[in-house]
Design an enzyme around this catalytic site. Structure first.
Site, PDB file in Angstrom:
ATOM      1  N   CYS A 135       0.829  -1.209   0.000  1.00 31.19           N
ATOM      2  CA  CYS A 135       0.000   0.000   0.000  1.00 31.19           C
ATOM      3  C   CYS A 135       0.862   1.257   0.000  1.00 31.19           C
ATOM      4  O   CYS A 135       1.429   1.631   1.029  1.00 31.19           O
ATOM      5  CB  CYS A 135      -0.927  -0.009   1.211  1.00 31.19           C
ATOM      6  SG  CYS A 135      -1.944   1.464   1.343  1.00 31.19           S
ATOM      7  N   CYS A 138      -0.386   4.101   2.245  1.00 36.97           N
ATOM      8  CA  CYS A 138      -0.118   3.869   3.670  1.00 36.97           C
ATOM      9  C   CYS A 138       1.361   4.112   3.981  1.00 36.97           C
ATOM     10  O   CYS A 138       1.698   4.725   4.986  1.00 36.97           O
ATOM     11  CB  CYS A 138      -0.432   2.428   4.072  1.00 36.97           C
ATOM     12  SG  CYS A 138      -1.923   1.750   3.350  1.00 36.97           S
ATOM     13  N   ASP A 139       2.241   3.599   3.157  1.00 33.56           N
ATOM     14  CA  ASP A 139       3.653   3.518   3.543  1.00 33.56           C
ATOM     15  C   ASP A 139       4.610   4.367   2.702  1.00 33.56           C
ATOM     16  O   ASP A 139       5.791   4.474   3.036  1.00 33.56           O
ATOM     17  CB  ASP A 139       4.112   2.044   3.469  1.00 33.56           C
ATOM     18  CG  ASP A 139       3.320   1.161   4.430  1.00 33.56           C
ATOM     19  OD1 ASP A 139       2.966   1.669   5.507  1.00 33.56           O
ATOM     20  OD2 ASP A 139       3.060  -0.001   4.107  1.00 33.56           O
TER      21      ASP A 139
END
Ligand code: NDP
Length: 308
Positions: A135, A138-139
């Site tokens: 992701c 997300c990261d």
């Protein structure tokens, strides 16, 4: 043994737990089965920095632990276990768990999520959360100014690559063929982005490093030559699979198996059955959007019970 509940929730990601919080506070005395992976996909990420309310960030497992506690604080009966069968042909719905319990539920909230597909390399497992992610939203932030690779050739891979190109020094888009599967518009975005380098016919061989990732070995499918990409992050974007096997042939799904909900609602094609989170969302896939639809599902379940 058969139990009765006004509201049964399947799944324990942000959608399931948020549904639990709202349903419990509405006095529906919900029962929640956590499923195969208690806490859901966030338990395999490290830091979560984009969930509102955590100015310093929080780890995925800690956040899910907090959500579980919040759920239980209002009386949700959170259970460790897997639902193995559902009969939605009449209400109350008849649901069977792997502990042998049978539950009759007036409403059902499905929050079983989706599972990211992985390449299947041992090194991918080893570095999960330490350089390997599924992701970018997300990261990606953790790789600002660094070099990363994205694996895949579909819309997700292209979207992840362009998103990362804004943050990172360089992005290698590694695809196993010499032609992308993604829509033409997405392809154009990739080709127009100067710091994305296509690695065509790239077969992922190994992700390497010490504590964290420092390289990615890719083999050319045509020449057999191996190349080392000096990247600190590898994003796997080869698709997701919604966890909907239990509902096949019963609930309406799209061609990929995602549950179809009514517009502006979490209602499925069966009255009293609601779907929240990634199991019905292939577009956003964020903890906060999953939590939002979990909240909607509980409110809709409460209203449904008031109407029948
Ligand atoms: P897709 O299934 O479309 O693409 C998966 C990609 O991963 C393919 O290019 C495939 O290669 C590659 N792949 C699969 N398995 C492996 C493997 N083991 N090793 C290496 N490569 C592999 O998934 P997406 O998640 O990209 O998209 C899913 C759906 O969601 C699509 O319908 C897409 O259009 C949609 N979507 C739409 C978006 C938008 O409109 N903004 C954004 C994201 C997704 P190959 O091509 O060779 O099969």
């Amino acid at each position: 043994m058969t139990e009765k509940t006004k509201c049964l929730i399947i799944g324990s990601g942000p959608a399931g737990y948020t549904a639990g919080i709202y349903a419990a506070r509405a006095d529906l005395k919900p029962i929640l089965y956590q499923g195969l992976q208690p806490g859901g996909q966030l338990t395999i990420t490290t830091e979560v920095e984009n969930f509102p309310g955590y100015p310093e960030g929080i780890t995925g497992p800690d956040m899910m632990e907090d959500l579980r506690k919040q759920c239980e604080r209002f009386g949700t009966d959170v259970r460790w276990g897997i639902i193995t069968a559902v009969d939605l042909s009449q209400r109350p719905f008849r649901v069977t768990a792997d502990d042998g319990k049978e539950i009759l539920a007036d409403t059902l909230i499905i929050a079983t999520g989706a599972t990211a597909k992985w390449l299947g390399l041992d090194s991918e497992k080893k570095f999960n959360g330490y350089g390997v992610s599924a992701c970018a939203t997300c990261d990606g932030f953790f790789y600002r100014g660094k070099e990363v690779a994205v694996v895949g050739g579909g819309d997700t891979a292209c979207e992840e690559a362009t998103y990362l190109a804004n943050l990172c020094k360089k992005v290698y888009l590694v695809h196993r063929r010499d032609e992308l599967r993604a829509s033409k518009a997405m392809q154009q975005r990739v080709f127009r982005t100067p710091n994305i380098e296509m690695v065509w016919n790239g077969i992922p061989k190994e992700i390497v490093g010490g504590q964290t990732v420092d390289g990615f070995i890719v083999k050319d499918a045509k020449t057999g030559e191996e190349r080392r990409l000096d990247v600190e992050g590898v994003f796997i974007a080869i698709g997701h699979k919604p966890n909907t096997e239990l509902f096949q042939g019963v609930l309406d799904m799209d061609e990929m198996g995602y549950l179809i909900t009514k517009p502006d609602s979490t209602a499925t094609n069966i009255h009293g059955v609601f779907a929240a989170g990634d199991v019905q969302d292939k577009t956003f896939r964020q903890a906060i959007t999953a939590a939002g639809t979990g909240c909607m599902a509980a409110i809709e379940a409460e209203r449904f019970l008031g109407e029948i």
